[in-house]
Design a protein around this motif. Structure first.
Motif, PDB file in Angstrom:
ATOM      1  N   LEU A  12      -2.726   1.721  17.829  1.00 40.85           N
ATOM      2  CA  LEU A  12      -2.031   2.972  18.100  1.00 40.85           C
ATOM      3  C   LEU A  12      -2.755   3.746  19.195  1.00 40.85           C
ATOM      4  CD1 LEU A  12      -1.223   4.284  14.503  1.00 40.85           C
ATOM      5  CD2 LEU A  12       0.162   2.789  15.957  1.00 40.85           C
ATOM      6  N   THR A  13      -2.003   4.478  19.986  1.00 45.05           N
ATOM      7  CA  THR A  13      -2.607   5.354  20.979  1.00 45.05           C
ATOM      8  C   THR A  13      -3.190   6.587  20.288  1.00 45.05           C
ATOM      9  OG1 THR A  13      -0.606   6.654  21.353  1.00 45.05           O
ATOM     10  CG2 THR A  13      -0.862   4.622  22.646  1.00 45.05           C
ATOM     11  N   TYR A  14      -3.917   7.361  21.038  1.00 41.49           N
ATOM     12  CA  TYR A  14      -4.508   8.590  20.516  1.00 41.49           C
ATOM     13  C   TYR A  14      -3.429   9.530  19.984  1.00 41.49           C
ATOM     14  CZ  TYR A  14      -7.103  13.031  20.593  1.00 41.49           C
ATOM     15  OH  TYR A  14      -7.666  14.241  20.263  1.00 41.49           O
ATOM     16  N   GLU A  15      -2.340   9.689  20.744  1.00 39.20           N
ATOM     17  CA  GLU A  15      -1.264  10.585  20.314  1.00 39.20           C
ATOM     18  C   GLU A  15      -0.573  10.043  19.068  1.00 39.20           C
ATOM     19  OE1 GLU A  15      -0.626  13.560  21.378  1.00 39.20           O
ATOM     20  OE2 GLU A  15      -2.128  13.499  22.964  1.00 39.20           O
ATOM     21  N   GLU A  16      -0.337   8.747  19.020  1.00 43.83           N
ATOM     22  CA  GLU A  16       0.286   8.134  17.841  1.00 43.83           C
ATOM     23  C   GLU A  16      -0.614   8.281  16.611  1.00 43.83           C
ATOM     24  OE1 GLU A  16       2.911   4.525  19.889  1.00 43.83           O
ATOM     25  OE2 GLU A  16       0.773   4.231  19.448  1.00 43.83           O
ATOM     26  N   TYR A  61      -6.249   2.682  17.934  1.00 43.34           N
ATOM     27  CA  TYR A  61      -6.591   2.932  16.546  1.00 43.34           C
ATOM     28  C   TYR A  61      -5.855   1.966  15.626  1.00 43.34           C
ATOM     29  CZ  TYR A  61      -8.315   7.410  18.353  1.00 43.34           C
ATOM     30  OH  TYR A  61      -8.989   8.368  19.060  1.00 43.34           O
ATOM     31  N   GLY A  62      -6.603   1.292  14.766  1.00 45.25           N
ATOM     32  CA  GLY A  62      -6.039   0.500  13.691  1.00 45.25           C
ATOM     33  C   GLY A  62      -6.304   1.193  12.358  1.00 45.25           C
ATOM     34  N   LEU A  63      -6.069   0.491  11.263  1.00 45.10           N
ATOM     35  CA  LEU A  63      -6.223   1.098   9.944  1.00 45.10           C
ATOM     36  C   LEU A  63      -7.663   1.529   9.673  1.00 45.10           C
ATOM     37  CD1 LEU A  63      -5.138   1.915   7.191  1.00 45.10           C
ATOM     38  CD2 LEU A  63      -5.411  -0.458   6.444  1.00 45.10           C
ATOM     39  N   GLU A 188       5.918   2.273   7.890  1.00 39.12           N
ATOM     40  CA  GLU A 188       7.217   2.780   8.339  1.00 39.12           C
ATOM     41  C   GLU A 188       7.429   2.648   9.846  1.00 39.12           C
ATOM     42  OE1 GLU A 188       7.290   6.799   7.030  1.00 39.12           O
ATOM     43  OE2 GLU A 188       7.455   6.294   4.897  1.00 39.12           O
ATOM     44  N   LEU A 189       6.361   2.401  10.591  1.00 39.30           N
ATOM     45  CA  LEU A 189       6.483   2.313  12.044  1.00 39.30           C
ATOM     46  C   LEU A 189       7.251   1.057  12.452  1.00 39.30           C
ATOM     47  CD1 LEU A 189       2.896   3.363  13.199  1.00 39.30           C
ATOM     48  CD2 LEU A 189       4.966   4.774  13.132  1.00 39.30           C
ATOM     49  N   GLU A 190       8.210   1.215  13.344  1.00 39.59           N
ATOM     50  CA  GLU A 190       9.016   0.075  13.788  1.00 39.59           C
ATOM     51  C   GLU A 190       8.185  -0.954  14.534  1.00 39.59           C
ATOM     52  OE1 GLU A 190      12.295   1.500  16.035  1.00 39.59           O
ATOM     53  OE2 GLU A 190      13.264   2.507  14.340  1.00 39.59           O
ATOM     54  N   THR A 191       7.104  -0.521  15.129  1.00 43.68           N
ATOM     55  CA  THR A 191       6.263  -1.420  15.922  1.00 43.68           C
ATOM     56  C   THR A 191       5.251  -2.194  15.077  1.00 43.68           C
ATOM     57  OG1 THR A 191       4.749   0.416  16.349  1.00 43.68           O
ATOM     58  CG2 THR A 191       6.457  -0.014  18.002  1.00 43.68           C
ATOM     59  N   VAL A 192       5.222  -1.934  13.775  1.00 43.57           N
ATOM     60  CA  VAL A 192       4.243  -2.571  12.897  1.00 43.57           C
ATOM     61  C   VAL A 192       4.947  -3.532  11.945  1.00 43.57           C
ATOM     62  CG1 VAL A 192       2.555  -2.196  11.064  1.00 43.57           C
ATOM     63  CG2 VAL A 192       2.620  -0.656  13.043  1.00 43.57           C
ATOM     64  N   SER A 193       4.564  -4.801  11.979  1.00 44.71           N
ATOM     65  CA  SER A 193       5.148  -5.801  11.080  1.00 44.71           C
ATOM     66  C   SER A 193       4.365  -5.849   9.774  1.00 44.71           C
ATOM     67  CB  SER A 193       5.120  -7.178  11.745  1.00 44.71           C
ATOM     68  OG  SER A 193       3.781  -7.644  11.877  1.00 44.71           O
ATOM     69  N   SER A 194       4.965  -6.460   8.757  1.00 48.67           N
ATOM     70  CA  SER A 194       4.283  -6.593   7.471  1.00 48.67           C
ATOM     71  C   SER A 194       3.027  -7.447   7.604  1.00 48.67           C
ATOM     72  CB  SER A 194       5.229  -7.188   6.428  1.00 48.67           C
ATOM     73  OG  SER A 194       5.712  -8.447   6.856  1.00 48.67           O
ATOM     74  N   ARG A 195       3.073  -8.440   8.480  1.00 49.44           N
ATOM     75  CA  ARG A 195       1.894  -9.288   8.707  1.00 49.44           C
ATOM     76  C   ARG A 195       0.766  -8.493   9.365  1.00 49.44           C
ATOM     77  NH1 ARG A 195       0.327 -14.669   9.053  1.00 49.44           N
ATOM     78  NH2 ARG A 195      -1.931 -14.606   9.415  1.00 49.44           N
ATOM     79  N   GLN A 196       1.109  -7.666  10.334  1.00 45.49           N
ATOM     80  CA  GLN A 196       0.091  -6.844  10.977  1.00 45.49           C
ATOM     81  C   GLN A 196      -0.557  -5.893   9.973  1.00 45.49           C
ATOM     82  OE1 GLN A 196       2.731  -5.337  14.110  1.00 45.49           O
ATOM     83  NE2 GLN A 196       1.226  -6.012  15.632  1.00 45.49           N
ATOM     84  N   LEU A 197       0.257  -5.296   9.117  1.00 46.28           N
ATOM     85  CA  LEU A 197      -0.271  -4.377   8.122  1.00 46.28           C
ATOM     86  C   LEU A 197      -1.189  -5.114   7.151  1.00 46.28           C
ATOM     87  CD1 LEU A 197      -0.319  -1.517   6.980  1.00 46.28           C
ATOM     88  CD2 LEU A 197       1.660  -2.134   5.575  1.00 46.28           C
TER      89      LEU A 197
END
Length: 217
Positions: A12-16, A61-63, A188-197
């Protein structure tokens, strides 16, 4: 422990990241400028450093990074000074990870066949560092004294016992109040897949093994 952490599966970007953190921490939209100023202050002090020990100016930024920042805000909300919060998260991150995994509930348990390997979602921090802040060498940006012991505990009926065991100026936080909403917002983010999470939850689980001060590697 030394070592190189896995790179984020979510970037994620800083703003995101700011938007996600504010939503998870239930901050009003009007507080965005102050919230970002606090993030910058934390990073100037040394929160989220690269492998060379330098604080990041710009990065994704990641989790793990989100969890570190969110925990810093929770510690400060419990009246811990930023410099002490940064030192706890920089030097004792591995002791926070089990509580965070437990605090995310089903998101963590669904990742493994067995129950989440955690003691519980509560973190109790002894108040040694807080009680020494008035001494020489301590300030808003510098504290070289000892850190209090950290305990990760489970059911709420144990909290009183642990709280009494801590110093009067100790800190107690419930990770469920922010890590579960944070993971839910990511999902909930459209850009994030279940695998990425799922990969990011694994990355959080093992981040304590790779980190003193460098979660992103």
């Amino acid at each position: 422990m030394s070592g190189r952490a896995q790179p984020p599966a979510i970037r994620l970007t800083y703003e995101e990241a700011t938007t996600l953190l504010m939503e998870a921490l239930e901050q009003p939209d009007g507080a965005r400028s102050a919230f970002q100023a606090r993030i910058r202050q934390l990073q100037r002090i040394g929160l989220l450093k690269d492998t060379g020990g330098k604080a990041y100016a710009r990065f994704t930024y990641g989790l793990v990074e989100l969890a570190i920042l969110a925990t810093a805000f929770r510690l400060m909300a419990a009246f811990m000074l930023p410099v002490v919060a940064v030192r706890h998260l920089d030097e004792r991150w591995a002791e926070f990870v089990p509580a965070l995994l437990s605090g995310m509930g089903d998101y963590g348990r669904s990742r493994w066949d067995q129950d989440t390997p955690c003691a519980g979602p509560f973190v109790a921090i002894e108040g040694t560092a807080l009680s020494r802040l008035g001494q020489k060498g301590a300030s808003d940006t510098r504290y070289d004294g000892p850190l209090g012991a950290i305990r990760c505990i489970g059911a709420s009926d144990h909290v009183e016992t642990v709280w009494k065991a801590a110093a009067a100026q100790g800190v107690l936080i419930d990770t469920r109040t922010y890590i579960a909403p944070l993971v839910a917002k990511l999902a909930e983010l459209e850009t994030v897949s279940s695998r990425q999470l799922a990969d990011e939850i694994d990355r959080l689980r093992f981040s304590g093994l790779n980190r003193t001060g460098n979660p992103s590697g």
